[in-house]
Design a protein around this motif. Structure first.
Motif, PDB file in Angstrom:
ATOM      1  N   UNK A 114       0.767  -1.145  -0.059  1.00 55.15           N
ATOM      2  CA  UNK A 114      -0.044  -0.043  -0.086  1.00 55.15           C
ATOM      3  C   UNK A 114       0.775   1.325   0.041  1.00 55.15           C
ATOM      4  N   UNK A 115       2.115   0.980   0.607  1.00 51.96           N
ATOM      5  CA  UNK A 115       2.913   2.358   0.822  1.00 51.96           C
ATOM      6  C   UNK A 115       3.414   2.625  -0.748  1.00 51.96           C
ATOM      7  N   UNK A 116       3.842   1.654  -1.172  1.00 55.78           N
ATOM      8  CA  UNK A 116       4.478   1.836  -2.781  1.00 55.78           C
ATOM      9  C   UNK A 116       3.417   2.198  -3.568  1.00 55.78           C
ATOM     10  N   UNK A 117       2.134   1.706  -3.311  1.00 53.87           N
ATOM     11  CA  UNK A 117       1.143   1.775  -4.438  1.00 53.87           C
ATOM     12  C   UNK A 117       0.579   3.309  -4.525  1.00 53.87           C
ATOM     13  N   UNK A 118       0.338   3.994  -3.331  1.00 53.17           N
ATOM     14  CA  UNK A 118      -0.259   5.174  -3.276  1.00 53.17           C
ATOM     15  C   UNK A 118       0.692   6.002  -2.522  1.00 53.17           C
TER      16      UNK A 118
END
Length: 213
Positions: A114-118
């Motif tokens: 989630x950190x890298x996606x958003x």
């Protein structure tokens, strides 16, 4: 992931061998009419096929090393139900530590994806360490409560307990080794879990694209 520097083919063979061993434990449970062994063996065998189900239904591909890691954890737990938990004092510590690394790995990989996606989400390294620790301990507490409840229900029904719960002291020790597993992942498991993070990130990106359309 080259777990212990084994080739992917060797890891696949090791995983298949462990699955066969779990089937063997299942047959022993059936032969001895040990309900606890049978149930744990069936659930453990189902868990070993979880990576294949995730790939088929969700497009989440876990590499062979992670699958072997998961299979090893459930194999050792199932073996423990055959009497090793009672005869080998440190067996419970081993299985709790290894199982905790699985839980911590799931928590870490999901949060990092989630950190890298958003761009709206950012988890600093120190936060991730605390998060992995708390996530694992929360699951550990849930598991201990489940063990206590199942043990109490089994006693009231007069049947063998499917999960083993010895004492409050044992519960505290279990949580300590859950913490050890979480710390190991937080300190040394990030590289190992890189492929899982990339797979989850790709999946999240695909879902976002579908929603935009």
């Amino acid at each position: 992931m080259a777990l212990l520097r084994l080739s992917a083919r060797t890891q696949q063979r090791a995983t298949r061998g462990m699955q066969v061993a779990i089937v063997g434990f299942l047959l022993v449970g059936v032969w001895t009419r040990n309900v606890a062994v049978v149930i744990n063996a069936v659930l453990s065998l189902a868990v070993t096929f979880l990576p294949a189900v995730l790939e088929r239904d969700w497009g989440l591909r876990l590499d062979t090393g992670l699958t072997l890691w998961l299979t090893t954890a459930v194999l050792l737990h199932t073996a423990g139900m055959l009497g090793l938990y009672g005869s080998i004092p440190w067996w419970d510590h081993l299985t709790h530590t290894l199982s905790a690394t699985i839980v911590a790995g799931v928590g870490y990989a999901t949060a990092r994806a989630f950190d890298e996606h958003s761009d709206a989400v950012y988890f600093p390294p120190r936060f991730m360490f605390v998060y992995v620790l708390l996530f694992t301990l929360a699951f550990g507490v849930f598991w201990e409560v489940l063990e206590f409840g199942v043990h109490g229900l089994s006693d009231s029904l007069g049947v063998d307990a499917v999960l083993i719960q010895y004492s409050l002291e044992d519960t505290v020790v279990d949580l300590i080794f859950d913490t050890v597993g979480a710390v190991l992942v937080a300190l040394f498991g990030t590289t190992t879990l890189r492929s899982a993070v990339e797979t989850l990130t790709t999946r999240l990106a695909g879902q976002t694209s579908d929603e935009v359309r």
